[in-house]
Design an enzyme around this catalytic site. Structure first.
Site, PDB file in Angstrom:
ATOM      1  N   GLU A   1       0.842  -1.208   0.000  1.00 30.02           N
ATOM      2  CA  GLU A   1       0.000   0.000   0.000  1.00 30.02           C
ATOM      3  C   GLU A   1       0.872   1.250   0.000  1.00 30.02           C
ATOM      4  OE1 GLU A   1      -2.859   1.467   0.092  1.00 30.02           O
ATOM      5  OE2 GLU A   1      -4.456   0.036   0.564  1.00 30.02           O
TER       6      GLU A   1
ATOM      7  N   ARG B   1      -7.079   1.322  13.451  1.00 28.39           N
ATOM      8  CA  ARG B   1      -5.703   1.587  13.035  1.00 28.39           C
ATOM      9  C   ARG B   1      -5.721   2.612  11.911  1.00 28.39           C
ATOM     10  NH1 ARG B   1      -4.676  -0.201   7.919  1.00 28.39           N
ATOM     11  NH2 ARG B   1      -5.421  -2.249   7.242  1.00 28.39           N
TER      12      ARG B   1
ATOM     13  N   ASN C   1      -4.840   4.092   8.268  1.00 30.11           N
ATOM     14  CA  ASN C   1      -4.752   3.516   6.934  1.00 30.11           C
ATOM     15  C   ASN C   1      -4.116   4.571   6.015  1.00 30.11           C
ATOM     16  OD1 ASN C   1      -5.257   1.188   5.361  1.00 30.11           O
ATOM     17  ND2 ASN C   1      -7.000   2.191   4.397  1.00 30.11           N
TER      18      ASN C   1
ATOM     19  N   ASN D   1      -9.367   5.902   2.851  1.00 31.00           N
ATOM     20  CA  ASN D   1      -8.400   5.552   1.812  1.00 31.00           C
ATOM     21  C   ASN D   1      -7.918   6.762   1.029  1.00 31.00           C
ATOM     22  OD1 ASN D   1      -7.138   2.963   1.415  1.00 31.00           O
ATOM     23  ND2 ASN D   1      -9.186   2.103   1.633  1.00 31.00           N
TER      24      ASN D   1
ATOM     25  N   ASP E   1      -9.807   2.321  -3.806  1.00 26.77           N
ATOM     26  CA  ASP E   1      -8.845   2.282  -2.696  1.00 26.77           C
ATOM     27  C   ASP E   1      -7.942   3.518  -2.767  1.00 26.77           C
ATOM     28  OD1 ASP E   1      -6.966   1.552  -0.763  1.00 26.77           O
ATOM     29  OD2 ASP E   1      -7.011  -0.553  -1.271  1.00 26.77           O
TER      30      ASP E   1
HETATM   31 ZN    ZN Z   1      -5.795   1.604   0.834  1.00 26.97          ZN
END
Ligand code: ZN
Length: 306
Positions: free
Chosen positions: A23, A112, A114, A162, A212
């Site tokens: 990521e 958490r 991201n 995201n 995302d």
């Molecule tokens: Zn992501």
């Protein structure tokens, strides 16, 4: 409009990382390096395309994302900013250590951090998501770490924070809460970091996969990684229309960033987490870093100014 030629389809595997949850791809122009993270594995990675070398730094907890930090004559070392399970942190390369600077969710252990990104004023925006027992499904939030290290809550009711990007005129912020299947636009004030007037810029059809990570190109179009969509899609945020797509040989496409000397290469992270062994046979390079020449270039990533 830039014509997108044959190169579009030629996706190249540049690092067979087999990351669990690759990521946070971001290109650091000053160093000509690609930073990325393996969230669940708890690693920060520094990839040098020129040599093919990838350095991995064990952080010891979830690493949601990484962003570059401005160099300063007062600091004789290179550093980046991270969004960890424990909050915002500085990572120093000279000692290979992360130092938490702000932990706005100390009281929410089920969450958490991201994805996240710096805005044109050098503020570090990153959001949270519930994960594991006790998590409230829409208990995530979007935070902004200012260069003076104070933190402000910018959005609440988030399920899986995201992609974030800012328009070329720096008056609009785009943001993705993945399960919404939408890309939101807000009015944004560069001076103060204020957001207002949220609306839907893009409705993502289910068959495209979940939106995302995200970046923006020099024409103001959004490039979005689609989880379980096998692709990165170029969306027009003004019309809500899909312009084109880059097929990726992995289902779980997580983030993308323009890089290379001319910022005309698109680097793409992927994941293999949750993909059954059987299914991995058809996507052996899931978790790898891919690259494509998309036919349009991007902008230099903004660095944290604190
Ligand atoms: Zn992501």
């Amino acid at each position: 409009m830039t014509k997108v030629g044959k190169a579009m389809t030629d996706v190249e595997l540049v690092l067979d990382a087999k990351a669990d949850l690759g990521e946070g791809a971001i290109w650091h122009a000053r160093r000509e390096l690609l930073y990325w993270v393996d969230i669940n594995a708890g690693f920060l990675h520094v990839f040098e395309p020129k040599s093919g070398k990838d350095d991995a730094y064990r952080i010891g907890e979830d690493v949601g994302t990484v962003v570059p930090r401005i160099s300063s004559s007062e600091r004789p070392y290179e550093s980046v900013m991270l969004a960890l399970r424990r909050g915002f942190a500085v990572f120093r390369f000279d000692v290979a250590k992360a130092y938490v600077v702000a932990d706005p969710e100390r009281d929410i252990p089920a969450n958490r951090f991201n994805d996240g990104k710096c805005d044109p004023a050098g503020r570090f925006w990153a959001g949270t998501m519930p994960e594991g027992p006790g998590g409230v499904p829409d208990g995530g939030r979007l935070y902004c770490l200012y260069p003076d290290l104070h933190v402000e809550v910018k959005e609440t009711g988030i399920r899986c924070s995201n992609g974030i990007a800012w328009s070329l005129d720096q008056r609009t912020m785009y943001y993705i809460d993945t399960p919404s299947m939408e890309i939101w636009a807000y009015n944004y004030d560069l001076e103060t970091g204020a957001l207002w007037d949220r609306r839907v810029a893009v409705h993502v059809p289910k068959n495209e996969g979940y939106p995302d990570g995200m970046t923006i190109d020099r024409e103001g179009m959004l490039w979005v990684a689609h989880w379980d969509g096998w692709q990165v899609v170029r969306w027009n945020p003004r019309t809500g229309r899909k312009i084109s797509s880059v097929k990726v040989p992995a289902a779980r496409v997580t983030s993308c960033a323009f890089g290379g000397k001319n910022l005309d290469e698109l680097y793409i992270t992927t994941a293999r987490t949750g993909v059954k062994a059987e299914a991995l046979r058809t996507q052996p390079h899931a978790g790898g870093i891919f690259r494509v020449l998309p036919g349009v270039s991007g902008l230099e990533a903004f660095e944290f100014a604190g």
